[in-house]
Design an enzyme around this catalytic site. Structure first.
Site, mmCIF file in Angstrom:
data_model
loop_
_atom_site.group_PDB
_atom_site.id
_atom_site.type_symbol
_atom_site.label_atom_id
_atom_site.label_comp_id
_atom_site.label_asym_id
_atom_site.label_seq_id
_atom_site.Cartn_x
_atom_site.Cartn_y
_atom_site.Cartn_z
ATOM 1 N NE ARG A 186 -4.532 10.453 3.664
ATOM 2 C CZ ARG A 186 -4.698 9.852 2.492
ATOM 3 N NH1 ARG A 186 -4.666 10.572 1.389
ATOM 4 N NH2 ARG A 186 -4.884 8.548 2.421
ATOM 5 N N PRO A 188 -8.438 9.535 11.866
ATOM 6 C CG PRO A 188 -9.537 10.186 13.805
ATOM 7 C CD PRO A 188 -9.307 10.600 12.388
ATOM 8 C CG HIS A 294 11.945 -1.762 -2.423
ATOM 9 N ND1 HIS A 294 11.604 -0.590 -3.049
ATOM 10 C CD2 HIS A 294 10.760 -2.315 -2.021
ATOM 11 C CE1 HIS A 294 10.298 -0.435 -3.042
ATOM 12 N NE2 HIS A 294 9.751 -1.473 -2.420
HETATM 13 P P1 NDP Z 1 -2.761 1.340 2.539
HETATM 14 O O1 NDP Z 1 -3.389 2.227 1.518
HETATM 15 O O2 NDP Z 1 -3.581 0.303 3.186
HETATM 16 O O3 NDP Z 1 -2.108 2.228 3.676
HETATM 17 C C1 NDP Z 1 -1.510 3.448 3.414
HETATM 18 C C2 NDP Z 1 -1.527 4.249 4.684
HETATM 19 O O4 NDP Z 1 -0.869 5.497 4.415
HETATM 20 C C3 NDP Z 1 -2.928 4.561 5.190
HETATM 21 O O5 NDP Z 1 -2.994 4.140 6.523
HETATM 22 C C4 NDP Z 1 -3.017 6.066 5.108
HETATM 23 O O6 NDP Z 1 -3.703 6.545 6.228
HETATM 24 C C5 NDP Z 1 -1.540 6.469 5.187
HETATM 25 N N1 NDP Z 1 -1.330 7.820 4.691
HETATM 26 C C6 NDP Z 1 -1.646 8.301 3.484
HETATM 27 N N2 NDP Z 1 -1.350 9.608 3.430
HETATM 28 C C7 NDP Z 1 -0.838 9.928 4.639
HETATM 29 C C8 NDP Z 1 -0.369 11.134 5.206
HETATM 30 N N3 NDP Z 1 -0.378 12.267 4.517
HETATM 31 N N4 NDP Z 1 0.113 11.102 6.473
HETATM 32 C C9 NDP Z 1 0.126 9.941 7.166
HETATM 33 N N5 NDP Z 1 -0.339 8.784 6.693
HETATM 34 C C10 NDP Z 1 -0.814 8.788 5.443
HETATM 35 O O7 NDP Z 1 -1.494 0.711 1.808
HETATM 36 P P2 NDP Z 1 -0.626 -0.555 2.249
HETATM 37 O O8 NDP Z 1 -0.575 -0.614 3.724
HETATM 38 O O9 NDP Z 1 -1.056 -1.733 1.496
HETATM 39 O O10 NDP Z 1 0.808 -0.089 1.673
HETATM 40 C C11 NDP Z 1 1.430 1.069 2.166
HETATM 41 C C12 NDP Z 1 2.662 1.397 1.383
HETATM 42 O O11 NDP Z 1 3.713 0.516 1.695
HETATM 43 C C13 NDP Z 1 2.543 1.294 -0.138
HETATM 44 O O12 NDP Z 1 1.933 2.445 -0.677
HETATM 45 C C14 NDP Z 1 3.972 1.129 -0.566
HETATM 46 O O13 NDP Z 1 4.539 2.390 -0.829
HETATM 47 C C15 NDP Z 1 4.649 0.512 0.636
HETATM 48 N N6 NDP Z 1 5.067 -0.879 0.411
HETATM 49 C C16 NDP Z 1 6.392 -1.192 0.505
HETATM 50 C C17 NDP Z 1 6.810 -2.483 0.363
HETATM 51 C C18 NDP Z 1 8.248 -2.828 0.461
HETATM 52 O O14 NDP Z 1 8.656 -3.751 -0.228
HETATM 53 N N7 NDP Z 1 9.011 -2.168 1.297
HETATM 54 C C19 NDP Z 1 5.868 -3.574 0.079
HETATM 55 C C20 NDP Z 1 4.504 -3.132 0.008
HETATM 56 C C21 NDP Z 1 4.142 -1.828 0.172
HETATM 57 P P3 NDP Z 1 -4.880 7.627 6.071
HETATM 58 O O15 NDP Z 1 -5.660 7.242 4.849
HETATM 59 O O16 NDP Z 1 -5.633 7.500 7.333
HETATM 60 O O17 NDP Z 1 -4.171 8.924 5.933
HETATM 61 C C1 DGY Z 2 4.963 -2.385 -3.435
HETATM 62 O O1 DGY Z 2 4.226 -3.334 -3.761
HETATM 63 O O2 DGY Z 2 4.589 -1.210 -3.470
HETATM 64 C C2 DGY Z 2 6.332 -2.716 -2.923
HETATM 65 O O3 DGY Z 2 7.137 -1.639 -2.773
HETATM 66 C C3 DGY Z 2 6.991 -3.869 -3.582
HETATM 67 O O4 DGY Z 2 6.277 -5.002 -3.347
#
Ligand code: NDP
Ligand code: DGY
Length: 329
Positions: A186, A188, A294
């Site tokens: 959303r 940089p 997952h």
């Molecule tokens: P963060 O909150 O650190 O990162 C989320 C990112 O999403 C931010 O960089 C944010 O960027 C971006 N984002 C939010 N809205 C938008 C948008 N509209 N367009 C583009 N980018 C967007 O969370 P984490 O990195 O800790 O985790 C991210 C996600 O990964 C979790 O919410 C979860 O759904 C998923 N996950 C999956 C796992 C799995 O087992 N596969 C394990 C852990 C997590 P900005 O704010 O700049 O927009």
């Molecule tokens: C999460 O934490 O959001 C993952 O999807 C599972 O660890």
């Protein structure tokens, strides 16, 4: 030891690592009721289990909506989820009721980033297809043009969502010789971007430029179906698409079309809609689509740490103290 009626009721929606349960029981402040199964709690059992609960220890497969909150009633003070993603929680309803929310950022970042790299390599170097050929006799000899894929060296990698996990993925990919990182979100993220010399670009530009597109954003109405026919049409025919965020960020029908028409080279998904994906789902018929169940955060140590953090968030919430990881509502 307090009498049972003075203890606060906590409903735990699943079997969890023992350290997490131990943290709750050793606190001496909770009366724990648990859905003690590896399978998700059925909705009607959840509705019964939460009645009168002060604390709810849940996970991403439990939809905590108006109905559940109503069933819980006014005692409910804290919801602690064993996940960093919180799209399964009806945040507006929760906020209205003044309930505090705990979650598990950071402690799963390394495991999830590591899994994302594994999935990316498995997809781009066709590991699943290749091992299948070893088993089914398709491996007849070494052939110059057989089982070729795409390498990271000299590539451009696009990260959608340069958050905790997005950055950790990029940091792990960098030593493979990635030439350039582009990212979107959303706004940089200059501090994170500086660590990988990443360039902030709009999503469409990221799609056009990237050899690897990695989705690591959170799920919201804004990101729902963000990866659709329009986006796939802008990607290179040789591009690899990886999603370890949430399944609903991707329009799976459009992805199927893009993969089967050769519009993009391959996809690796750790998350789908629904979960589990039905075994007759069209995506599972494609050789160029690798699907995992997952397992992003699934290392023993990570899940154990997550379970304890979830317990500690819950206990702090119940005691009215600062939580180790509280979601800002
Ligand atoms: P963060 O909150 O650190 O990162 C989320 C990112 O999403 C931010 O960089 C944010 O960027 C971006 N984002 C939010 N809205 C938008 C948008 N509209 N367009 C583009 N980018 C967007 O969370 P984490 O990195 O800790 O985790 C991210 C996600 O990964 C979790 O919410 C979860 O759904 C998923 N996950 C999956 C796992 C799995 O087992 N596969 C394990 C852990 C997590 P900005 O704010 O700049 O927009
Ligand atoms: C999460 O934490 O959001 C993952 O999807 C599972 O660890």
């Amino acid at each position: 030891m307090k009498a049972a009626q003075q203890l606060m009721k906590v409903f735990v929606t699943r079997r969890i690592p023992k350290d997490g349960l131990q943290a709750l029981s050793e606190s001496g402040i909770c009366n724990i009721q648990q859905w003690d199964s590896d399978e998700p709690v059925p909705k009607e059992e959840l509705l019964k289990g939460v009645i009168g609960a002060h604390g709810l220890y849940c996970m991403l497969s439990d939809k905590i909506d108006h109905e559940v909150l109503q069933a819980a009633g006014p005692n409910l003070k804290v919801i602690s989820t064993l996940s960093v993603g919180f799209d399964h929680l009806s945040i507006d309803e929760i906020k209205k009721r003044g309930i505090r929310v705990g979650y598990t950022p950071d402690v799963l970042t390394d495991a999830t980033a590591e899994l994302t790299v594994a999935l990316l390599l498995a997809t781009s170097r066709r590991l699943m297809e290749a091992t299948e050929e070893v088993k089914n006799g398709g491996w007849t000899t070494w052939k110059p043009l057989w089982m070729c894929g795409y390498g990271l060296s000299g590539s451009t990698v696009g990260i959608v969502g340069l958050g905790r996990i997005g950055l950790a993925i990029a940091q792990r990919l960098k030593p493979f010789g990635v030439k350039k990182f582009v990212y979107t979100g959303r706004q940089p993220r200059p501090e994170a971007a500086a660590q990988i010399q990443g360039e902030y670009v709009p999503l469409n530009k990221l799609a056009e430029e990237s050899d690897f597109v990695v989705i690591s954003c959170s799920f919201s109405p804004e990101t729902k179906d963000m990866c659709n026919a329009d986006l796939f049409s802008k990607m290179k025919k040789t591009a690899i698409f990886i999603n370890t965020s949430r399944g609903a960020v991707v329009n799976q029908d459009d992805l199927y079309q893009a993969l089967s028409a050769g519009q993009i080279a391959a996809a690796g998904l750790d998350v789908t809609v629904p979960e589990p994906l039905p075994t007759d789902h069209p995506l599972l018929s494609l050789k160029n689509c690798v699907i995992l169940p997952h397992i992003g955060s699934a290392t023993y140590a990570t899940r154990n740490t997550m379970s304890v953090l979830t317990a500690n968030n819950l206990l702090a919430g119940l005691k009215g103290e600062q939580m180790p990881s509280e979601l800002k509502l």
